[in-house]
Design an enzyme around this catalytic site. Structure first.
Site, PDB file in Angstrom:
ATOM      1  CE  LYS A  17      11.973  23.337  30.074  1.00 36.20           C
ATOM      2  NZ  LYS A  17      12.858  24.648  30.351  1.00 36.20           N
TER       3      LYS A  17
ATOM      4  CD  GLN B 229      12.686  27.982  28.637  1.00 41.02           C
ATOM      5  OE1 GLN B 229      11.887  27.037  29.576  1.00 41.02           O
ATOM      6  NE2 GLN B 229      13.748  27.555  28.390  1.00 41.02           N
TER       7      GLN B 229
ATOM      8  CG  ASP C 111      15.572  25.219  35.768  1.00 37.95           C
ATOM      9  OD1 ASP C 111      15.340  24.163  35.306  1.00 37.95           O
ATOM     10  OD2 ASP C 111      15.158  26.424  35.200  1.00 37.95           O
TER      11      ASP C 111
END
Ligand code: NAD
Length: 294
Positions: free
Chosen positions: A53, A97, A120
């Site tokens: 990422k 994460q 997200d």
């Protein structure tokens, strides 16, 4: 002939577009989107995802604010860091994460992220906005994997209206938001899950099938309607005998070899949905940045 949907290429095109857009935004506003990446502990798979990422973000011109915390970090310490990032001007997106260590409550952590910085798209406010939004609302922060699936479907240039779509899986991160997105496109949506009966028969009626189950090759060729579009979200590591040797192999939730013969379009695993997820994370970060300067 069956079209094999090339997720790597579509994801690359999306990143190329974002790179151009970010460069124009930089010229106009003299700043770039910033993504805070928070990892707790050292789960090997998480480190791989965070690295991928970070690399992709930097490539398109997004700046990274990296926080790697020890496994023994308390929930209060993590929330206090998130509050700091919520108020930090150069941070437009915050990514925590997952999975988090067992002593933390993931939903409590996700709820502490400022919804306008929710890279997200998992915050309850953004989940709610997705369910009540109109079709052309393109400043929403939407969960990355299902949004990636939608981009791939739209890339086929077919009219999605009225199509019967089945989504197998009802998780908060894939199945449910996928169903919402398809509903927004005016598909007729069936959501199937572990307690669904007659799954093969239901699949047989679907023009579009999205599998997000986590069961290797559960969707078989004889489940599929002729000409259906198949999007395979599953990532399963299995062991298979190849030339007399046991080897590790990555397979989806769909039996590719069987379904490819009947589908009009299908995503492979790997190289299908997987690459789209990161590109959509970068898209969300850029949207959050644009929303902040409106
Ligand atoms: P999850 O475990 O949270 O949800 C799985 C869903 O499948 C559940 O809703 C369950 O009801 C349903 N299910 C389980 N067994 C079933 C059965 N026999 N029949 C019908 N439904 C059944 O998983 P998830 O997080 O939604 O992920 C699903 C898959 O997608 C996994 O393989 C995961 O690795 C993969 N994934 C891929 C990406 C990507 O970027 N490509 C991102 C997220 C998840």
């Amino acid at each position: 002939m069956t079209k094999i949907i090339d997720g790597k290429l579509i994801a690359q095109n999306l990143r190329d577009d974002l790179k151009k857009e970010i460069s124009q935004l930089k010229e106009k506003h003299n700043k770039v989107p910033g993504l805070a990446v928070v990892q707790v502990g050292n789960v090997a798979a998480s480190s791989v995802y965070v690295k991928a990422k970070t690399k992709s973000a930097l490539e398109v011109g997004i700046s990274i604010i990296d926080h790697h915390l020890e496994d023994k970090t308390t929930q209060e310490e993590l929330i206090s860091l998130i509050h700091k990032l919520n108020n930090q001007e150069n941070v437009n997106g915050i990514l925590v994460q997952l999975p988090l260590p067992n002593h933390m409550n993931e939903q409590t952590i996700l709820d502490s992220i400022d919804p306008s910085k929710d890279a997200d798209g998992f915050h309850p406010l953004n989940v709610g906005k997705l369910s009540i939004s109109s079709k052309n609302d393109d400043n929403l922060l939407i969960p990355c994997t299902p949004y990636g699936c939608l981009i791939m479907l739209k890339g086929l240039n077919i009219d999605l209206k009225g199509k019967h779509a089945i989504v197998i899986g009802r998780s908060n991160i894939v199945g449910k938001p996928m169903a919402q997105l398809l509903l927004k496109e005016s598909c007729t949506v069936t959501i199937a899950h572990s307690k669904t009966v007659n799954l093969p028969e239901l699949c047989n009626e679907a023009d579009i099938l999205v599998a997000a189950v986590g069961r290797p090759e559960i969707v078989r060729g004889n489940w599929i309607k002729n000409g259906a579009i198949i999007i395979d979200v599953g990532i399963n590591r299995i062991q298979k005998e190849i030339n007399g040797e046991i080897k590790n192999k990555l397979v989806g939730d769909v039996s590719f070899s069987e379904c490819e013969k009947k589908a009009s379009a299908i995503t492979p695993v790997p190289g299908g949905v997987g690459p789209m997820t990161i590109s959509c994370l970068l898209r969300n970060t850029t949207i959050a940045f644009k929303n902040s300067i409106k």
